[in-house]
Design a protein around this motif. Structure first.
Motif, mmCIF file in Angstrom:
data_model
loop_
_atom_site.group_PDB
_atom_site.id
_atom_site.type_symbol
_atom_site.label_atom_id
_atom_site.label_comp_id
_atom_site.label_asym_id
_atom_site.label_seq_id
_atom_site.Cartn_x
_atom_site.Cartn_y
_atom_site.Cartn_z
ATOM 1 N N UNK A 201 -44.551 -80.695 34.093
ATOM 2 C CA UNK A 201 -45.096 -80.487 35.435
ATOM 3 C C UNK A 201 -44.456 -79.249 36.034
ATOM 4 N N UNK A 202 -45.283 -78.269 36.358
ATOM 5 C CA UNK A 202 -44.791 -77.003 36.866
ATOM 6 C C UNK A 202 -44.119 -77.175 38.231
ATOM 7 N N UNK A 203 -43.081 -76.365 38.524
ATOM 8 C CA UNK A 203 -42.506 -76.391 39.867
ATOM 9 C C UNK A 203 -43.532 -75.915 40.887
ATOM 10 N N UNK A 204 -43.360 -76.292 42.131
ATOM 11 C CA UNK A 204 -44.370 -76.000 43.150
ATOM 12 C C UNK A 204 -44.660 -74.510 43.280
ATOM 13 N N UNK A 205 -43.643 -73.670 43.055
ATOM 14 C CA UNK A 205 -43.882 -72.231 43.214
ATOM 15 C C UNK A 205 -44.640 -71.627 42.029
ATOM 16 N N UNK A 206 -44.906 -72.428 41.007
ATOM 17 C CA UNK A 206 -45.617 -71.927 39.838
ATOM 18 C C UNK A 206 -46.890 -72.725 39.553
ATOM 19 N N UNK A 207 -47.337 -73.517 40.530
ATOM 20 C CA UNK A 207 -48.557 -74.290 40.309
ATOM 21 C C UNK A 207 -49.782 -73.421 40.553
ATOM 22 N N UNK A 208 -50.933 -73.924 40.134
ATOM 23 C CA UNK A 208 -52.199 -73.220 40.312
ATOM 24 C C UNK A 208 -52.484 -73.049 41.802
ATOM 25 N N UNK A 209 -52.882 -71.844 42.235
ATOM 26 C CA UNK A 209 -53.143 -71.620 43.654
ATOM 27 C C UNK A 209 -54.203 -72.575 44.208
ATOM 28 N N UNK A 210 -53.844 -73.357 45.205
ATOM 29 C CA UNK A 210 -54.762 -74.312 45.813
ATOM 30 C C UNK A 210 -54.668 -75.718 45.273
ATOM 31 N N UNK A 211 -53.774 -75.957 44.306
ATOM 32 C CA UNK A 211 -53.653 -77.278 43.685
ATOM 33 C C UNK A 211 -52.553 -78.102 44.342
ATOM 34 N N UNK A 212 -52.669 -79.426 44.216
ATOM 35 C CA UNK A 212 -51.576 -80.316 44.614
ATOM 36 C C UNK A 212 -50.433 -80.199 43.612
ATOM 37 N N UNK A 213 -50.765 -80.188 42.330
ATOM 38 C CA UNK A 213 -49.749 -79.972 41.291
ATOM 39 C C UNK A 213 -50.432 -79.535 40.006
ATOM 40 N N UNK A 214 -49.615 -78.997 39.101
ATOM 41 C CA UNK A 214 -50.096 -78.506 37.809
ATOM 42 C C UNK A 214 -49.233 -79.067 36.691
ATOM 43 N N UNK A 215 -49.875 -79.535 35.635
ATOM 44 C CA UNK A 215 -49.178 -79.883 34.397
ATOM 45 C C UNK A 215 -49.693 -78.929 33.327
ATOM 46 N N UNK A 216 -48.769 -78.395 32.525
ATOM 47 C CA UNK A 216 -49.167 -77.413 31.515
ATOM 48 C C UNK A 216 -48.582 -77.778 30.167
ATOM 49 N N UNK A 217 -49.197 -77.234 29.128
ATOM 50 C CA UNK A 217 -48.673 -77.378 27.767
ATOM 51 C C UNK A 217 -48.229 -76.010 27.280
ATOM 52 N N UNK A 218 -47.093 -75.997 26.574
ATOM 53 C CA UNK A 218 -46.529 -74.751 26.060
ATOM 54 C C UNK A 218 -46.254 -74.885 24.574
ATOM 55 N N UNK A 219 -46.465 -73.784 23.857
ATOM 56 C CA UNK A 219 -46.105 -73.706 22.442
ATOM 57 C C UNK A 219 -44.915 -72.771 22.306
ATOM 58 N N UNK A 220 -44.001 -73.116 21.416
ATOM 59 C CA UNK A 220 -42.825 -72.275 21.167
ATOM 60 C C UNK A 220 -43.157 -71.296 20.053
ATOM 61 N N UNK A 221 -43.074 -70.018 20.357
ATOM 62 C CA UNK A 221 -43.460 -68.974 19.406
ATOM 63 C C UNK A 221 -42.277 -68.598 18.516
ATOM 64 N N UNK A 222 -42.543 -67.879 17.420
ATOM 65 C CA UNK A 222 -41.472 -67.554 16.473
ATOM 66 C C UNK A 222 -40.330 -66.737 17.059
ATOM 67 N N UNK A 223 -40.587 -65.958 18.109
ATOM 68 C CA UNK A 223 -39.538 -65.114 18.685
ATOM 69 C C UNK A 223 -38.729 -65.828 19.760
ATOM 70 N N UNK A 224 -38.957 -67.146 19.927
ATOM 71 C CA UNK A 224 -38.187 -67.913 20.899
ATOM 72 C C UNK A 224 -38.806 -67.975 22.279
ATOM 73 N N UNK A 225 -39.851 -67.195 22.544
ATOM 74 C CA UNK A 225 -40.548 -67.281 23.822
ATOM 75 C C UNK A 225 -41.575 -68.408 23.770
ATOM 76 N N UNK A 226 -41.970 -68.892 24.937
ATOM 77 C CA UNK A 226 -43.024 -69.902 24.989
ATOM 78 C C UNK A 226 -44.319 -69.260 25.468
#
Length: 478
Positions: A201-226
């Motif tokens: 669940x994304x922090x409030x400052x990173x949620x979709x503009x206009x949403x109550x809340x956002x849940x996101x899925x992330x993949x971990x890439x080979x270079x360590x970034x998501x």
């Protein structure tokens, strides 16, 4: 493409950025040479992968969603209605201002996302509680004036394959359940791509503009970034109030509906090819590989029935629903191996005169490189079983790779150290000021609170030192 360019080896995957860009061209996924920054061209082979990937999400959604299509152009007056939403996109919008040489009376936005295109119609379609839940989705191109460094499939100015679903519900709780269902669907979708994802669940400052809340899925890439590869947003009744989406409830009162939206893009393909690929090229999960089995005839001076046997083998495999290619070109066997390894074909079968005498073929797996002789009598069943085995191996290997690179961290220095190779899992007091300071101190972002958060865990916030019972993922991101 020049012949010498085809034969050139890939850079090492340790140099991920160079490897990735080279693989897209040599693996014939996308051509980056289109003369507009941030716009790319699908090769037919890459588009075939795309088709197979999106067939999976369609099968998952079509059980209780309906596919539709809304216009690309959004009138400015509709687009500007939802102030918070527009603020999140105002720097990214492409505007159409002329029709031919004539100025338009109303500017038209090229959709960066489709809420403001779809919801004026939802106002017309929703009348009573019997009209809900309404679950529609579309797969379209979207346009965003991306000012950061563009990267094919990852950061684009034309997102060519944006799957966005938009649902309407009678209650806030029903909409919340749909958000959870969307994340379940996405997790299953990525499971079928052999890609493990982390939901948070994304922090409030990173949620979709206009949403109550956002849940996101992330993949971990080979270079360590998501890489954020899927989002689901609970919109509350915010857009319903803006676009006057109301329904008559059981008591005859007009009340606002509650909405969700959730999307994925061709980042799904970026994550899949990045996580599974190696120094030889693509390693494709069988479910999405345009060619699942390639047959290589090994021919000397006299064919001795090899080509006919290969054709028979091809026909038998195709009859079982397997996607097969026979490479009877004049190239040397080694060049053929290189070509089909670069394209990630899961299984290679080699058949020559000696194999025919033994009523067998030589089988090579793309995922492990292992080779073994298999009997032609049972080869169809063996290949079908092996395709499932390859998928499971790819998924389990990727899952283990993610788990090995999630680190429990207690202090800022340890977080910084571990972010070089993966994801930090850190306790957080929940205070916004602490969260923002943490991001500033480490130079990376809080992804969010894991949806599978363990109850009863506790620790100290690394910023303020207070007790905390909430953990968050922190990572460097694309």
């Amino acid at each position: 493409m020049a012949e010498q360019e085809k034969e050139a080896a890939l850079p090492s995957k340790d140099n991920f950025s160079e490897w990735y860009n080279d693989l897209l061209l040599k693996g014939e996924i996308m051509d980056v040479r289109y003369p507009v920054k941030g716009l790319y061209v699908w090769f037919p082979f890459g588009f075939n992968i795309r088709r197979n990937v999106y067939d999976i999400i369609r099968r998952l959604l079509d059980k209780d969603h309906q596919e539709t299509l809304f216009p690309l152009l959004i009138p400015e007056n509709e687009f500007m209605k939802e102030a918070e939403h527009i603020k999140g996109f105002e720097e990214e919008v492409y505007w159409v201002t002329h029709g031919g040489t004539s100025p338009l009376d109303v500017k038209l936005a090229l959709r960066p996302t489709s809420e403001t295109a779809i919801y004026p119609m939802y106002k017309l379609w929703i009348r009573s509680h019997a009209d809900m839940p309404l679950k529609l989705y579309q797969i379209v191109n979207t346009f965003r004036y991306e000012t950061k460094h563009t990267r094919p499939l990852i950061r684009l100015r034309e997102i060519t394959s944006f799957k966005e679903a938009h649902t309407v519900h009678a209650t806030w709780e029903d909409a919340a359940s749909q958000v959870d269902e969307a994340i379940r669907l996405y997790t299953e979708f990525y499971r079928q791509l052999a890609v493990p994802v982390l939901a948070s669940k994304r922090p409030d400052w990173d949620k979709f503009p206009g949403a109550d809340y956002t849940i996101a899925t992330d993949a971990l890439m080979p270079d360590g970034k998501t890489l954020q590869v899927g989002t689901a947003h609970h919109l509350g009744d915010n857009f319903a109030k803006t676009f006057d989406i109301t329904y008559e409830d059981a008591e005859g009162e007009q009340v606002y509906a509650y909405q969700t939206c959730y999307g994925i893009s061709e980042r799904s393909i970026a994550s899949m090819i990045s996580i599974h690929g190696d120094d030889k090229g693509l390693v494709l999960p069988p479910a999405v590989a345009p060619v699942q089995v390639v047959i290589i005839p090994i021919i000397f001076k006299k064919p001795e029935g090899v080509l006919e046997a290969c054709e028979d083998l091809k026909a038998a495999l195709e009859a079982a629903g397997i996607r097969v290619k026979m490479d009877a070109s004049d190239s040397r066997p080694g060049a053929k191996y290189y070509k089909w390894e670069m394209r990630g074909v899961p299984v290679r079968l080699e058949l020559g005169p000696r194999d025919l005498k033994n009523n067998a073929a030589m089988l090579a797996r793309r995922d492990t490189g292992e080779k073994q002789q298999v009997s032609l009598d049972n080869i169809t069943e063996d290949v079908l079983s092996l395709l499932d085995e390859i998928h499971e191996n790819l998924y389990e290997k990727a899952k283990a790779g993610v788990q090995e690179r999630i680190f429990e961290c207690e202090d800022i220095d340890t977080i910084k150290e571990k972010l070089a190779v993966g994801i930090a899992k850190v306790f957080w007091c929940g205070n916004k000021e602490c969260g923002l300071k943490l991001e500033d101190d480490i130079g990376a972002g809080i992804l969010g609170i894991p949806t599978d958060q363990t109850e009863g865990c506790s620790g100290k916030c690394p910023v303020c030192g207070s007790d905390a019972d909430t953990q968050v993922y922190i990572a460097r991101t694309y």
